[in-house]
Design a protein around this motif. Structure first.
Motif, short mmCIF file in Angstrom:
data_model
loop_
_atom_site.label_atom_id
_atom_site.label_comp_id
_atom_site.label_asym_id
_atom_site.label_seq_id
_atom_site.Cartn_x
_atom_site.Cartn_y
_atom_site.Cartn_z
N THR A 1 -0.33 -0.83 7.34
CA THR A 1 -1.25 0.30 7.50
C THR A 1 -2.39 -0.04 8.47
OG1 THR A 1 -0.78 0.86 5.22
CG2 THR A 1 -2.64 1.95 6.23
N GLU B 1 -5.39 4.38 16.77
CA GLU B 1 -6.71 4.73 17.26
C GLU B 1 -6.88 4.39 18.74
OE1 GLU B 1 -11.02 4.78 15.21
OE2 GLU B 1 -10.20 2.88 15.87
N PRO C 1 -6.65 -10.76 14.55
CA PRO C 1 -7.22 -11.35 13.33
C PRO C 1 -6.46 -10.93 12.07
CG PRO C 1 -8.94 -10.33 14.67
CD PRO C 1 -7.63 -9.94 15.26
N LEU D 1 -0.91 9.34 9.82
CA LEU D 1 -0.80 7.98 10.32
C LEU D 1 0.66 7.52 10.47
CD1 LEU D 1 -2.56 5.69 11.23
CD2 LEU D 1 -2.65 4.84 8.91
N ARG E 1 -7.93 -6.11 18.06
CA ARG E 1 -8.09 -5.65 16.68
C ARG E 1 -7.05 -6.21 15.74
NH1 ARG E 1 -9.82 0.58 16.53
NH2 ARG E 1 -9.46 0.17 14.33
N MET F 1 0.85 -1.20 0.00
CA MET F 1 0.00 0.00 0.00
C MET F 1 0.88 1.24 0.00
SD MET F 1 -3.07 1.28 0.23
CE MET F 1 -4.27 0.16 0.94
N LEU F 2 0.54 2.16 -0.91
CA LEU F 2 1.33 3.38 -1.06
C LEU F 2 1.19 4.25 0.18
CD1 LEU F 2 2.91 4.33 -3.55
CD2 LEU F 2 0.92 5.70 -4.16
N ILE F 3 2.32 4.63 0.80
CA ILE F 3 2.20 5.52 1.96
C ILE F 3 2.96 6.83 1.78
CG2 ILE F 3 1.60 3.76 3.65
CD1 ILE F 3 4.43 3.58 4.51
N PRO G 1 -0.61 9.83 1.44
CA PRO G 1 -2.06 9.62 1.34
C PRO G 1 -2.72 9.35 2.69
CG PRO G 1 -0.86 8.29 -0.27
CD PRO G 1 0.16 8.88 0.64
N HIS G 2 -1.95 8.84 3.67
CA HIS G 2 -2.57 8.53 4.96
C HIS G 2 -2.32 9.63 5.99
CE1 HIS G 2 -3.92 4.63 3.67
NE2 HIS G 2 -2.76 4.52 3.05
N TYR H 1 -3.03 1.72 12.06
CA TYR H 1 -4.25 2.47 12.33
C TYR H 1 -4.90 1.98 13.62
CZ TYR H 1 -8.94 4.26 12.10
OH TYR H 1 -10.11 4.86 12.42
#
Lengths: 572, 147
Positions: free
Chosen positions: A215, A223, A540, A176, A537, A88-90, A172-173, A219
């Motif tokens: 990512t 959070e 899994p 984060l 979280r 994923m592009l960060i 993009p994030h 996150y």
């Protein structure tokens, strides 16, 4: 005479012969000459034909591939992309347009400036007029315009205003990955984090740079830690997730954070990476290292008893327990009740040199190695007296980065091998160094599990995932004095404890107790539940299957005997 | 003969000349097309690059979470909601029959496990493991016992 004969020969004439014979001879000579010339041409044509046949049919049947190679152009951005472990592009470069002026062409600087201000109202009028009347061929007016702004400036139709195509670093994030990725300046030079550490590699741009971070995990971590920080009104927080078998950091964050697109607007405190640059006394978390050293050197076993009935007085210090049991405790109980007195006595048994040697092996005493420029060096006591040995046994008097704690705990849980922490994706496990034996690591797993089932970390329990860890609450040093109500509350946990794979750390800086925690702001109340929520979280996502607590193999792996053994006289 | 040869020669010259002209013209045309396609590819690559960034932006977990909260009636997966393939009854069980209360033979179906939210967490954690032996297993045990 000879010239006279040569000219006859050239003509093919023989003057000595009779006219009849002369005529025949001349015709014959001409024929021969035509034949030879013809043969020469024939050879030439055959040669060329053979060459053609060879070049087109024999040597290379098909057309040579002219199109390949030289002029196939590929899009190459100024800086390489950065991607997470799943691709994923960060961080990437996007084209933008910047506005510049050729001041030699500008006829009316004041009028042009006023026109520009209608479109870009936040420009400074005086500076703008100065720039536009400077007679320079190139002055920047505004970098990285939005497409709307570009359109508006274009429709002003002021001659001398031009656009320069540029590339701008885009995350993009957003926030984060702020502390890990760092940021770039306006000219796209990396000046913090990964952007700075790998500045050259990113500029050379041989494909994207792949980090070990995930990512989704980042996150979830962000959070939960942020919500804990808000709930307990902490001034800062940090969180980390590490794969204990590869040393890969899957998530790393520090709060407060900043917007990497506008790092200049954030206070310095927000740009500070607490996970790798900040050094803190980690408190009782160190009891795990302390106990591991004792078990490894054989000075104790899990049933050894220590007198924790009274505080230890050393000079003007007194080492006491927070909500102590005030009785003799076994080594397992020292961890369970997080006894400072007991830990200090254990440390005295193996001594200062052993403590220093093992902490060095755990990488606690050296500057940690990780691919980030912002790395803090631990504050190690010098000289290292006996009183330091005692306080370090429960995590005071030695300030380290949270990253070192995570690496060290990984080594405790993974079978005893310390691997360097990394933020780059690894293929398989890198070489590590054995710090403690497999047997000691196995005992440490049971002790860590005990803290969550019966000790101070109960609030971290997540059914099915078998967390094991240790709480650590330390009072903060302000101007060399401990402040009672300013704490660092840390919880570090590995899971699933019967076969640990990941370590999670959450540290809250100056949390305040709430009604729900009955006013307590210790790690067991504030950090442990956050770790539990993070694990719920991310487990899994990491493919960890919840298991039944009653399964015999798990009971066997985590069982610990709390029976009281022989009383052992402490060394003083 | 000579005349025929001359005509053939003339004809070939015209054909080859025209052919060469056509080929060179075609090459020029293809080269133009080639460079047009090249710049088109570059444009497309740039578009893909921008779309990649947008894709990543749209995949921001925070955004997806808020969308999920708005449009999906789904909650976070609790550990108790997960089961492995080993928890499923074996194939053999599916071919077993049992008698219902009217004496009719009906297909054997394992009793569904309790919903996690109907039980206290501890009980639920246990209920998620199907530990009753399958019918096939009990039968083979009994046979071994008989021998």
């Amino acid at each position: 005479m000879s010239f006279y004969r040569f000219s006859y020969w050239l003509r093919g004439d023989r003057p000595e012969l009779s006219p009849d014979q002369r005529e025949r001879h001349a015709i014959e000579t001409a024929r021969n000459r035509i034949f030879i010339t013809g043969a020469m041409f024939a050879i030439g044509f055959v040669w060329i034909t053979a060459g053609l046949v060879d070049a087109t049919v024999l040597r290379q049947g098909n057309e040579p591939e002219m199109a390949s190679g030289s002029d196939t152009r590929e899009l190459k951005t100024e800086r390489a992309d950065i991607v997470d472990r799943n691709g994923m592009l960060i961080a990437t470069d996007l084209p933008t347009n910047s506005l510049y002026a050729d001041a030699r062409v500008i006829k009316d600087p004041v009028g042009s400036a006023d026109q520009l201000l209608t479109v870009l109202p936040d420009l400074d009028r005086d500076t703008l007029i100065r720039h536009l009347s400077s007679q320079k061929a190139f002055v920047w007016i505004r970098r990285n315009l939005t497409p709307e702004q570009q359109y508006a400036v274009n429709s002003l139709g002021v001659p001398g205003l031009n656009f320069q195509r540029e590339e701008r670093r885009v995350y993009p994030h957003g926030r984060l990955f702020a502390h890990v990725l760092g940021f770039t300046d306006i000219d796209n030079n990396g000046i913090a984090g990964v952007e700075r550490k790998f500045d050259n590699e990113l500029r050379i741009n041989n494909g994207p740079l792949q980090l070990s971070l995930d990512t989704r995990i980042q996150y979830a971590l962000e959070e939960e830690v942020e919500s804990a920080m808000k709930t307990y009104d902490a001034v800062g927080a940090t969180g980390m997730v590490m794969d204990i078998y590869t040393g890969e950091v899957l998530g790393m964050m520090s709060l407060p954070d900043f917007d990497p697109h506008r790092p200049g607007q954030a206070p310095a405190d927000a740009r500070f990476n607490r996970a790798t640059l900040g050094v803190y006394e980690m408190g009782s978390v160190f009891k795990l290292f302390n106990t591991a050293i004792a078990l490894e050197t054989g000075t104790v076993n899990l049933q050894s008893m220590y007198d924790a009935s009274q505080p230890i007085r050393v000079g003007r210090f007194a080492i006491s327990d927070y909500r102590g049991e005030n009785r003799w405790l076994s080594v397992a109980e020292i961890i369970k009740y997080s006894s400072n007195i007991g830990s200090a006595r254990i440390a005295l048994d193996f001594g200062t040199e052993t403590q220093r040697k093992y902490l060095k092996k755990f990488g606690i005493l050296d500057t940690p190695r990780i691919e980030l420029p912002e790395v803090g060096s631990p504050l190690v006591p010098n000289p290292w007296r006996e009183v330091n040995t005692m306080t370090i046994s429960f995590g005071h008097g030695l300030a380290v980065t949270p990253l070192q704690v995570v690496s060290g705990i990984s080594a405790l849980a993974n079978g005893g091998i310390l691997r360097p922490a990394t933020i780059l994706k690894q293929d398989g496990a890198p070489a590590g160094e054995r710090v403690i034996s497999r047997q000691t690591s196995d005992k440490m797993r049971r002790l860590m599990r005990l803290v969550v089932t019966d000790g101070s970390g109960k609030k971290a329990e997540v059914p099915g995932y078998f967390l094991g860890g240790k709480t650590g609450t330390s009072e903060k040093l302000v101007n060399g004095r401990y402040v009672k109500n300013a704490r660092m509350s840390t919880f570090v946990a590995a899971f699933p404890m019967q076969d640990p794979k990941y370590v999670v750390l959450v540290t809250l800086d100056e949390p305040k107790g709430t009604k729900e925690t009955y006013g307590f702001a210790t790690a067991g109340w504030v950090s442990a539940p956050a770790v539990g929520k993070v694990v719920t979280r991310i487990a899994p996502l990491l493919g960890i299957e919840p298991a039944n607590a009653k399964a015999p193999e798990i009971e066997q792996a985590l069982h610990i005997d709390l029976r009281k053994g022989e009383r052992k006289l402490a060394s003083f | 003969m000579t005349r025929a040869m001359t005509f053939i020669g003339l004809f070939l010259t015209i054909v080859i000349g025209a052919g060469t002209y056509w080929v060179s013209h075609e090459v020029e045309r293809l080269e133009k097309r080639y460079s047009a396609i090249q710049s088109e590819i570059l444009n497309e690559q740039e578009t893909i690059h921008v779309l990649d960034a947008e894709w990543s932006y749209l995949n921001n977990p925070q955004r997806i979470e808020s969308l999920a909260k708005t449009y999906l009636k789904l909650d976070q997966i609790a550990p108790l909601q997960m089961a492995s393939i080993d928890d499923l009854p074996e194939d053999a069980d599916l071919h077993q029959y049992r008698l219902d209360k009217f004496g009719e033979a009906v297909a054997f179906l394992p009793v569904p496990r309790a919903r996690p939210d109907e039980l206290a967490p501890d009980e639920a954690a246990e209920a998620m493991i199907i530990n009753a032996p399958s019918l096939a297993a009990t039968r083979s045990d009994a046979q071994e016992g008989g021998q």
